[in-house]
Design a protein around this motif. Structure first.
Motif, PDB file in Angstrom:
ATOM      1  N   SER A 260      22.233   2.510 -57.220  1.00 32.98           N
ATOM      2  CA  SER A 260      22.874   3.459 -56.323  1.00 32.98           C
ATOM      3  C   SER A 260      23.827   4.373 -57.094  1.00 32.98           C
TER       4      SER A 260
ATOM      5  N   CYS B 230      27.434   3.144 -54.824  1.00 29.03           N
ATOM      6  CA  CYS B 230      28.031   1.811 -54.800  1.00 29.03           C
ATOM      7  C   CYS B 230      27.736   1.046 -56.083  1.00 29.03           C
TER       8      CYS B 230
ATOM      9  N   TYR C 204      24.601  -2.358 -56.578  1.00 34.60           N
ATOM     10  CA  TYR C 204      23.618  -1.951 -55.570  1.00 34.60           C
ATOM     11  C   TYR C 204      22.414  -1.471 -56.367  1.00 34.60           C
TER      12      TYR C 204
ATOM     13  N   LEU D 144      22.685  -5.897 -52.942  1.00 37.36           N
ATOM     14  CA  LEU D 144      23.479  -4.866 -52.280  1.00 37.36           C
ATOM     15  C   LEU D 144      24.836  -5.459 -51.959  1.00 37.36           C
ATOM     16  N   MET D 145      25.838  -5.150 -52.796  1.00 37.17           N
ATOM     17  CA  MET D 145      27.199  -5.570 -52.481  1.00 37.17           C
ATOM     18  C   MET D 145      27.783  -4.506 -51.555  1.00 37.17           C
ATOM     19  N   LEU D 146      27.388  -4.602 -50.315  1.00 36.67           N
ATOM     20  CA  LEU D 146      27.713  -3.575 -49.326  1.00 36.67           C
ATOM     21  C   LEU D 146      28.165  -4.258 -48.041  1.00 36.67           C
TER      22      LEU D 146
ATOM     23  N   VAL E 202      31.234  -7.900 -50.159  1.00 37.56           N
ATOM     24  CA  VAL E 202      32.166  -7.610 -51.249  1.00 37.56           C
ATOM     25  C   VAL E 202      33.037  -8.832 -51.536  1.00 37.56           C
TER      26      VAL E 202
ATOM     27  N   THR F  59      30.855 -11.801 -53.028  1.00 35.40           N
ATOM     28  CA  THR F  59      30.345 -11.542 -54.371  1.00 35.40           C
ATOM     29  C   THR F  59      31.474 -11.593 -55.388  1.00 35.40           C
TER      30      THR F  59
ATOM     31  N   SER G 108      37.496  -4.042 -48.083  1.00 40.00           N
ATOM     32  CA  SER G 108      36.694  -3.039 -48.784  1.00 40.00           C
ATOM     33  C   SER G 108      35.227  -3.208 -48.424  1.00 40.00           C
ATOM     34  N   THR G 109      34.552  -2.096 -48.122  1.00 35.29           N
ATOM     35  CA  THR G 109      33.135  -2.171 -47.751  1.00 35.29           C
ATOM     36  C   THR G 109      32.213  -1.982 -48.948  1.00 35.29           C
ATOM     37  N   PHE G 110      32.703  -1.355 -50.011  1.00 36.99           N
ATOM     38  CA  PHE G 110      31.932  -1.231 -51.245  1.00 36.99           C
ATOM     39  C   PHE G 110      32.883  -0.826 -52.364  1.00 36.99           C
TER      40      PHE G 110
END
Length: 410
Positions: free
Chosen positions: A230, A233, A236, A250-252, A257, A260, A277-279
């Motif tokens: 990505s 992010c 990702y 996908l650390m989303l 977050v 991970t 935090s979302t990403f």
């Protein structure tokens, strides 16, 4: 057609399918797997490209449950038989260059004279209307991807673009054809009138591009090729584990977050990684930290180990599976993804993918292998009222063909 069992959500419908390769046949296959009677009209003089060789599985997988009528519908007798068949059909699915059916005298209006309730689906690369030289252009899946602005999205940054595989334009067009034809059948139940559906493959590819066309048209923001990571992010994308196998993560999302970072030993709830935090944005010191920590983590974990640990915590991830891994995987086995059925010769076992999706009350079924060329000529034509003599004369004139495909290829 008394030998066909009754099953599925679409039992009682008759579909005529005319098309090579992938798009139209797969749309027809979706009907065939869910109970409709599907008649595949083949060219007596040219083998469908899906029947490339004896080892080709395309026709075995995507023509099962169908009947084959190998008919020259351009001849006088063939056209008469074709229109008799159309009079009994609910849906016609055809794939060719735009406007072809009009040019050969089989316009929608002509077809509706035989059957006012017929749902007609035209699948083409560029549509039935528009700039004439584009309407009549030939197309295959990669051409639709190229013209539909999708191919430039695929591949690595700085490298030549590549088509997405396998055949997203074909399958997207098939799903549009299947879905809209069924919607037209629902409407017909109220009005008694048929419908004509114009599926342009390049438009299907354009419609599947999420926010990107909007962002460009409204804000002038163009798509930037991402490759396998990505551009927004961190963590990702595709990563290689210590065993050489790859994993996609996908650390989303706030949960992903937090969990991970916990696995990687990175403090959470700090100024660098605030709670909620979302990403983690790319090209930041924080991104550098988590990317380095994940590389360190994968240096001591196989892809299967990493997947097992992260997925157990709810982090979206998966190994990049191959067919052998899939065949041996317990979840594939538990859902019976791979199955087998008898081929046209009723002795050869054919292996492939089951009917999807699964339905609880009216499940789909594989009741017949993909037919040989013209295997059902006599059955279909006699039902339409043609005599044995009529059918014999059509064979003599080359308007019909029947042959065992396995005998003509190696």
């Amino acid at each position: 057609m008394s030998d066909m069992p009754e099953f599925g959500l679409l039992a009682g419908y008759r579909v005529v399918m005319m098309g090579l390769s992938v798009a139209a046949p797969f749309a027809g296959e979706l009907y065939a797997e869910h109970g409709a009677e599907v008649i595949w009209i083949e060219n007596p003089k040219a083998v469908d490209s899906a029947r490339v060789s004896r080892r080709s599985g395309a026709w075995q997988q995507d023509r099962r449950n169908m009947r084959s009528l190998s008919l020259n519908y351009m001849s006088e007798a063939g056209r008469e038989a074709f229109l008799k068949l159309i009079a009994t059909a609910d849906v016609l699915i055809e794939a060719s260059v735009g406007g072809r059916f009009d040019r050969i005298g089989l316009s929608d209006e002509t077809l509706w004279e035989s059957n006012p309730g017929l749902v007609v689906v035209h699948i083409s690369g560029f549509g039935q209307t528009g700039v004439p030289e584009y309407v009549t252009r030939g197309s295959y899946d990669p051409i639709a991807q190229a013209f539909g602005c999708a191919m430039r999205m695929n591949g690595l940054p700085g490298q030549p673009s590549a088509p997405a595989m396998p055949f997203p334009a074909d399958y997207a067009a098939a799903f549009y054809a299947f879905g809209m034809a069924n919607a037209a059948l629902l409407r017909r139940a109220k009005t008694g009138e048929g419908e004509s559906i114009d599926v342009a493959q390049f438009e299907a590819m354009m419609r599947l591009q999420a926010n990107y066309p909007h962002d460009y048209l409204r804000y002038g923001i163009d798509y930037v090729k991402e490759g396998n990571h990505s551009r927004i992010c961190a963590l990702y994308g595709t990563y290689e584990a210590c065993d050489g196998e790859e994993i996609y993560i996908l650390m989303l999302g706030p949960g992903a977050v937090k969990k991970t970072l916990g696995v990687l030993g990175v403090p959470y709830g700090t100024e660098d990684f605030p709670e909620g935090s979302t990403f983690v944005p790319v090209n930041t010191p924080q991104a550098d930290i988590v990317e380095a920590k994940f590389a360190e983590y994968l240096s001591t974990h196989t892809a299967a180990e990493a997947e097992g640990e992260l997925a157990a915590l709810g982090v979206p991830c998966s190994r990049l599976m191959d067919y052998e891994q899939a065949r041996e995987h317990p979840h594939y086995q538990a859902r019976g993804v791979f199955t087998s059925w008898l081929g046209a010769d009723e002795s050869t076992e054919v292996q492939g993918v089951k009917v999807v999706p699964e339905l609880s009350k009216n499940p789909g079924r594989i009741w017949r292998g993909a037919p040989n060329i013209g295997q059902d000529n006599e059955l279909i034509l006699s039902e339409l009222g043609l005599s044995e003599s009529d059918i014999a004369h059509m064979y003599e004139r080359g308007e019909l063909c029947a042959r065992d495909y396995f005998e003509i290829t190696e």
